[in-house]
Design an enzyme around this catalytic site. Sequence first.
Site: not given
Length: 296
Positions: A64-68
């Site tokens: 769920y990483s926004n960074h990804i």
Amino acid sequence: MFSVIPIQPLFRQGDSPLGRPVDVLRMDKIHTVVSGNKWFKLSGYLQQAQQAGKKTLATFGGAYSNHIVATAYAAQMYKLKSVGIIRGEKPALLSHTLQNALAYGMELLFVSRTDYKDKASLQINIDPQNAYYWIPEGGYGKLGADGIRDMLKGIPVWDYTHLVTAVGTGTTMAGLIQGALPYQKIIGIPVLNNQDSIMQEIKVLLNDQQMEKDFQLLPDYTFGGYAKKTADLITFMNQTYQSVKLPLDFVYTAKAFYGLNDYLQITDLPTDSKVLFLHTGGLQGNQSLPAGTLCY
Ligand SMILES: *Cc1c(COP(=O)(O)O)cnc(C)c1O
């Protein structure tokens, strides 16, 4: 597309239910999927990758990483390839976050939770020639903080006495502290159960002079830990949207805004105070909630 960050006046002097005026820096508005602060944290890394002539960006994150997603999108914009090292075995059904990353052309490599802990070994195994440009997990680091500090130059930051943000790696908060004016206080609300180490991780990104500035963490708003939630938090999110049209995400900004509400209710700030809450984005994460949970 990424130039102007709108400011939403939430509560004005005189009729603020929290006693002091509050504005929201809507970093979420710069893009529907690429989360606000992640974009600014990435810019320094992207420049460095380009200067080094790298063709591929690689980084780490959870499902769920926004960074990804932000890295996948940034790579596509800069015509670079991207590789995402994802924590945990590949699920039967990919999260919306990972589907978005794939759609932006990112190659996803799933690694077990045990292997994920040893990032140095993963990096050597996946990229033995050191051909990729590796961005630290979550964009943590000095270049990331610099991007947030520079972002402040584009907004009327002098108008505020308090700047408030959610804290994951602490990079955004470090950037705010770096850029803070002498009369400003920076408040951070951690969303991970990393209370023991987070202050230290923020301080690593500051020099001696910046260390003297006024900053504080409010540690009691993790709601059980990263991406955990309670019925109370969901109710708060719906109420906030209904009353002031502010959509929050359940992983970061809702917890931070909840913490800010409590803080303003129990703290008697000087009458000339004015608060800027950073909406750091992340709304795409709400897609993982069951339909109908939120009224927006
Ligand atoms: C990643 C993230 C944060 C935390 O930022 P850090 O710089 O890692 O502390 C806050 N809000 C949102 C929406 C995020 O995606």
